[in-house]
Every structure is written in C-alpha cells, then in structure tokens.
Design a protein around this motif. Structure first.
Motif, PDB file in Angstrom:
ATOM      1  N   TYR A 204     -91.795 -15.134 -16.777  1.00  0.00           N
ATOM      2  CA  TYR A 204     -90.499 -15.357 -16.124  1.00  0.00           C
ATOM      3  C   TYR A 204     -90.655 -15.539 -14.610  1.00  0.00           C
ATOM      4  O   TYR A 204     -90.211 -16.537 -14.048  1.00  0.00           O
ATOM      5  N   TYR A 210     -89.054 -19.290 -15.734  1.00  0.00           N
ATOM      6  CA  TYR A 210     -87.901 -19.261 -14.846  1.00  0.00           C
ATOM      7  C   TYR A 210     -88.211 -19.402 -13.359  1.00  0.00           C
ATOM      8  O   TYR A 210     -87.289 -19.567 -12.559  1.00  0.00           O
ATOM      9  N   PHE A 215     -84.825 -21.984 -13.922  1.00  0.00           N
ATOM     10  CA  PHE A 215     -85.402 -22.307 -15.224  1.00  0.00           C
ATOM     11  C   PHE A 215     -85.973 -23.718 -15.241  1.00  0.00           C
ATOM     12  O   PHE A 215     -85.303 -24.686 -14.853  1.00  0.00           O
ATOM     13  N   LEU A 260     -76.915 -24.097 -21.840  1.00  0.00           N
ATOM     14  CA  LEU A 260     -78.246 -23.874 -22.377  1.00  0.00           C
ATOM     15  C   LEU A 260     -78.196 -23.386 -23.822  1.00  0.00           C
ATOM     16  O   LEU A 260     -79.098 -23.677 -24.620  1.00  0.00           O
ATOM     17  N   SER A 261     -77.157 -22.668 -24.194  1.00  0.00           N
ATOM     18  CA  SER A 261     -77.040 -22.167 -25.567  1.00  0.00           C
ATOM     19  C   SER A 261     -77.007 -23.301 -26.584  1.00  0.00           C
ATOM     20  O   SER A 261     -77.385 -23.114 -27.751  1.00  0.00           O
ATOM     21  N   GLN A 277     -86.272 -17.864 -24.643  1.00  0.00           N
ATOM     22  CA  GLN A 277     -85.967 -18.415 -23.326  1.00  0.00           C
ATOM     23  C   GLN A 277     -84.456 -18.414 -23.071  1.00  0.00           C
ATOM     24  O   GLN A 277     -83.999 -18.176 -21.953  1.00  0.00           O
ATOM     25  N   VAL A 278     -83.708 -18.702 -24.120  1.00  0.00           N
ATOM     26  CA  VAL A 278     -82.253 -18.821 -23.999  1.00  0.00           C
ATOM     27  C   VAL A 278     -81.589 -17.444 -24.000  1.00  0.00           C
ATOM     28  O   VAL A 278     -80.592 -17.223 -23.303  1.00  0.00           O
ATOM     29  N   VAL A 281     -82.094 -14.720 -20.040  1.00  0.00           N
ATOM     30  CA  VAL A 281     -81.999 -15.539 -18.827  1.00  0.00           C
ATOM     31  C   VAL A 281     -82.173 -14.702 -17.562  1.00  0.00           C
ATOM     32  O   VAL A 281     -82.290 -15.253 -16.468  1.00  0.00           O
ATOM     33  N   GLU A 282     -82.195 -13.394 -17.687  1.00  0.00           N
ATOM     34  CA  GLU A 282     -82.437 -12.508 -16.559  1.00  0.00           C
ATOM     35  C   GLU A 282     -83.792 -11.833 -16.722  1.00  0.00           C
ATOM     36  O   GLU A 282     -84.368 -11.807 -17.819  1.00  0.00           O
TER      37      GLU A 282
END
Length: 331
Positions: A204, A210, A215, A260-261, A277-278, A281-282
C-alpha cells in the motif's frame, strides 16, 4: 563519507553491475531469431544440467512443487540458488528445460544447483495462496509463512539433493523479491546470501498499489486481469486469454468504470485478488500486516537489496528492506 552513504553507493554500483549482466544490450531481432536463441539457450542448459522435480513437504504437511537443476559436472560440489515464485516454474516435466536459469547466463556457466519453486497455493504446489503473506513473529510447531517454507525447503534440499556444498542463496525480482526478503527472516544456517531485487515490501504505502494513498488504477487492474486465483492444482494455460477492454482508449475505459466498486464485476473473476484492493482503500490492519520490512529479524545471511531510481512501482521496497535489515539483523 558516512558508513550509510558508503554502503548505499556500493549497493548502487552492484545494482548497476547486476542490471548490466542480466540485461545485455543487443540489436533488434526478429521473432525467428528470438525463438532460435531461446532454443539454443535451453539446449545449453540441457547439455550441462540434469533436471529433477520434487514435491517438498513443509512442516504442516503441504507439499510445494520444486524444480531442481543439478550440474552434470560432479568434479566439485555446488551451492543452491533459490527462486520462489507465484508466476510458475514452467516448463513442467523433467524432459522440458527453460531458456534461462538464475539472474543471467553467467550464473549458468559458473555452476549452481538452481532451485525454482511454485510458492504455496500457486500452480503445481499444494496449499492456499495468500497474497503478500503476512509474516508470523511468534510461531508454533505447525505455523507457516514464507520464512518457514523457505527454511523447510533448504533443509530438505540439503539432505536430498546430491553434490551440494551445504550453502544456499535466494534471489528474486518484484513479487519474487518479496519471497526472497521474507525467506531470509530467521535464516536457515545454510542460507549465506539473499538478494531481494525491487521487492514488494509495503504494497500500500509506496509500492504497487496505493502510493501513499494515490491508487495506481490502470497498473493494478491490468495486472490482476492475468493473476487470478487458481481453480485447481495444475500448470498455467498455454495461452492466457487477453482481457477485452472493449476499447483502445484506456482513459475512456476507466472513466466509464465509475466508482472503484464497479471494477469487481468488470474483473470477471470470482473470487479475485483484486477485491482486496477495492475493499481496503485505507492503510488499515490488512495492509500493515503485509509490510515485510517490519519483520526482518534474525537475518544471518549476507543481504544485497537491489533497486532502480526510475522504478515507478518498487523503489520504496529495496530502500525499506535495506534500512530495516541493517538495523535488525545480526550482521
């Protein structure tokens, strides 16, 4: 000049040398010329090496598919050079030889016992693949991670492969670099050298995903279209199907994707490693557990971390591995 600066300069020089050796410049060639060169390289490896295939048992009973190439010249003993990969150790079958072994042809000519292994849960190996496997600092007798799989592999090789000199090295680039870094934790006594090159380290925060929160959508979506979870133990397909984007305009494709979803249904994989990845996101516990630089302890092997200043995706990895290993290893 400080000690750290001297070591950094030495590492950069060695990295440049390895890059020169591994990627020799040559004039443009046709597909036929490339095919002839590949055939010649495989024939040279066949001439000087004998291939064996093993299913090496790990401490939890899982067996990992491993191809071992042993020099036919038995006038001396040889060290192991190990590459553990999620990308397949094809070609499979003891009569089928690859076009390359090790970092460059020089290694083939110098002579090593080359060891190539499908990591846990990929292609011909048993078990379940966990992406960027979290390291376990406190393990029970049957607990496994990439360091234990490397340790158990080396231990088995020492006792079951003839004409070895009792020493091993491990190397790898990018994802294979992660397995090299993870494999040197709690180093097996026989592991004398490790070279994680552009290793995925903190997926990440700065590596492939990310980039400190930004991203890398196109790069990651493109990667995961051809990196699906396997459905059964077996070799890779002869030809991977190309993902149909439905357009030659990449900007338009991702613009039309929307949130993104929406990408999960566009990936056409169920399940998919892309989902992580989806869903994360944090920089949450999922990602923090996968930062291998936080676990580089009890490293007794000599380490050379290799990276490139213009590597857009893995520049952070080798620097984090270098600094972490320098502060926590026994050497």
């Amino acid at each position: 000049m400080s000690r750290l600066l001297r070591r950094s300069l030495i590492a950069c020089c060695l990295a440049s040398l390895l890059a020169f050796l591994a990627l020799p410049s040559r004039p443009q060639s046709s597909d036929d010329d490339d095919q002839d060169a590949n055939t010649t390289a495989a024939a040279e490896i066949r001439e000087h090496y004998t291939k064996h295939e093993y299913r090496i048992p790990m401490r939890d009973g899982t067996k990992l598919f491993t191809a071992v190439y042993i020099p036919k010249d038995i006038s001396q003993s040889y060290p192991f050079l190990i590459d553990r990969t999620p990308y397949s150790v094809s070609p499979y079958g003891v009569d089928h030889y690859p076009k390359a072994l090790g970092p460059s042809p020089i290694f083939v000519r110098d002579g090593f016992i080359f060891v190539e292994q499908d990591v846990r849960g990929r292609y011909m190996s048993e078990g379940t693949f966990v992406e960027v496997t979290p390291a376990k600092d406190n393990k029970g007798p049957k607990d496994v991670d990439e360091s234990t799989d490397t340790y158990d592999t080396i231990e088995w090789l020492l006792h079951n492969v003839s004409n070895n000199n009792g020493k091993a090295g491990i190397w790898g680039i990018s994802y294979d670099g992660f397995f090299a870094a993870a494999g040197m934790i709690d180093s097996h006594p026989a592991l004398k050298a490790a070279s994680p090159q552009a290793p995925v380290t903190d997926l990440y925060m700065g590596d492939d995903a990310y980039h400190n929160g930004a991203f890398m959508l196109a790069a990651n979506f493109g990667f995961y279209t051809f990196f699906p979870p396997r459905t059964a133990i077996g070799p890779p397909p002869a030809h991977y199907p190309r993902y149909d984007y439905g357009t030659t305009d990449g900007y338009e494709f991702y613009l039309q994707m929307g949130p993104l979803s929406n990408s999960k249904k566009l990936m056409h994989q169920n399940p998919s490693y892309w989902d992580d990845q989806v869903d994360h996101v944090e920089y949450d516990a999922f990602w923090k557990a996968r930062d291998i630089s936080m676990h580089l302890k009890n490293v007794t092997a000599a380490v050379m971390a290799v990276g490139g200043w213009f590597d857009a995706e893995d520049l952070v990895g080798p620097r984090r591995v270098f600094r972490s290993e320098e502060h926590t290893s026994e050497l």
